[in-house]
Design a protein around this motif. Structure first.
Motif, PDB file in Angstrom:
ATOM      1  N   ARG A   1       1.148   6.239  -6.733  1.00 41.40           N
ATOM      2  CA  ARG A   1       0.052   7.161  -7.054  1.00 41.40           C
ATOM      3  C   ARG A   1       0.457   8.609  -6.805  1.00 41.40           C
ATOM      4  O   ARG A   1       0.118   9.501  -7.591  1.00 41.40           O
ATOM      5  N   HIS A   2       1.194   8.823  -5.681  1.00 40.31           N
ATOM      6  CA  HIS A   2       1.656  10.179  -5.392  1.00 40.31           C
ATOM      7  C   HIS A   2       2.607  10.670  -6.476  1.00 40.31           C
ATOM      8  O   HIS A   2       2.500  11.817  -6.944  1.00 40.31           O
TER       9      HIS A   2
ATOM     10  N   HIS B   1       0.831  -1.206   0.000  1.00 43.05           N
ATOM     11  CA  HIS B   1       0.000   0.000   0.000  1.00 43.05           C
ATOM     12  C   HIS B   1       0.869   1.260   0.000  1.00 43.05           C
ATOM     13  O   HIS B   1       0.530   2.253  -0.665  1.00 43.05           O
ATOM     14  N   THR B   2       1.992   1.206   0.751  1.00 47.02           N
ATOM     15  CA  THR B   2       2.895   2.364   0.767  1.00 47.02           C
ATOM     16  C   THR B   2       3.488   2.603  -0.614  1.00 47.02           C
ATOM     17  O   THR B   2       3.538   3.740  -1.102  1.00 47.02           O
TER      18      THR B   2
ATOM     19  N   TRP C   1       0.766   3.831  -2.791  1.00 47.32           N
ATOM     20  CA  TRP C   1       0.488   5.239  -2.500  1.00 47.32           C
ATOM     21  C   TRP C   1       1.598   6.128  -3.043  1.00 47.32           C
ATOM     22  O   TRP C   1       1.317   7.206  -3.600  1.00 47.32           O
ATOM     23  N   ASN C   2       2.861   5.670  -2.884  1.00 49.54           N
ATOM     24  CA  ASN C   2       3.979   6.452  -3.426  1.00 49.54           C
ATOM     25  C   ASN C   2       3.906   6.525  -4.944  1.00 49.54           C
ATOM     26  O   ASN C   2       4.175   7.582  -5.540  1.00 49.54           O
TER      27      ASN C   2
END
Length: 231
Positions: free
Chosen positions: A152-153, A145-146, A149-150
């Motif tokens: 996606r970020h 997930h990290t 998320w990274n």
């Protein structure tokens, strides 16, 4: 048959051990002759005619009866002792068997306890491994997930940068278009000014030419007038 009712021959260094059948036969046969020996000794004693015959009959009857009685007692006691030894041996064997059984039961219980402890340790190890696997799975999911998320970020940042770059390019294009339009307008203005100046210059030139022609005409007119006057 002989091996069942009596034992085999033994060497001279060992004592013969009779069987139970031999002890029973010895006790029965020797005990059976006690009463006849007593009866025979009594008959001889009562049939004696003098004191010496009575003493001999008494000694013979007592010796014969004592022989069978002592032999019967000996075989009975030997049989009983052997029986007691056998009973003691059986009890000892039963006690040994009971002790072995108790040891075996204790060993089985110990093995069951050890097996239970190993099973509990194995269950605890399996639970620990499951917990470790769950923690690793949760860490992996958290890491996933990290990373997602990274990603996606980063994609969002890249999209924002792309949009900013597109906006900057559009702004630069718009600025370039405005500058181009201004340049075109300036060029048109300069062309118009140049055309205006050209027209003005042409008008002035035409006026000057007209003035020169007028002056020439006036000069010619004055010349003609002067010539006419002179004439």
């Amino acid at each position: 048959m002989c091996s069942r009712f009596m034992n085999g021959r033994v060497p001279s260094s060992r004592r013969y051990e009779p069987t139970d059948y031999e002890h029973a036969a010895n006790c029965a046969t020797h005990g059976l002759w006690i009463i006849p020996s007593l009866v025979g000794g009594s008959v001889l004693y009562f049939l004696s005619v003098d004191q010496w015959q009575a003493a001999a009959a008494w000694l013979y009857g007592a010796g014969l009866s004592g022989l069978f009685i002592s032999s019967t007692l000996f075989h009975t006691v030997a049989w009983k002792i052997r029986h007691l030894r056998l009973v003691s041996l059986i009890r000892h064997l039963r006690l040994v068997s009971l002790i072995r059984h108790l040891r075996l039961v204790s060993l089985i219980r110990h093995l069951r306890l050890v097996s239970l402890l190993r099973h509990l340790r194995l269950v605890s190890l399996i639970r620990h491994l499951r917990l470790v696997s769950l923690i690793r799975h949760l860490r992996l999911v958290s890491l996933f997930h990290t990373v997602a998320w990274n990603i996606r970020h980063l994609q969002l940042v890249s999209l924002i940068r792309h949009l900013r770059l597109v906006s900057l390019i559009r702004h630069l294009r718009l600025v370039s278009l405005i500058r181009h339009l201004r340049l075109v307008s300036l060029i048109r203005h300069l062309r118009f000014v140049s055309l205006f100046h050209t027209v003005v210059w042409n008008i002035r030139h035409l006026r000057l030419v007209s003035l020169i022609r007028h002056l020439r005409f006036v000069s010619l007119f004055h010349t003609v007038v002067w010539n006419i006057r002179h004439l």
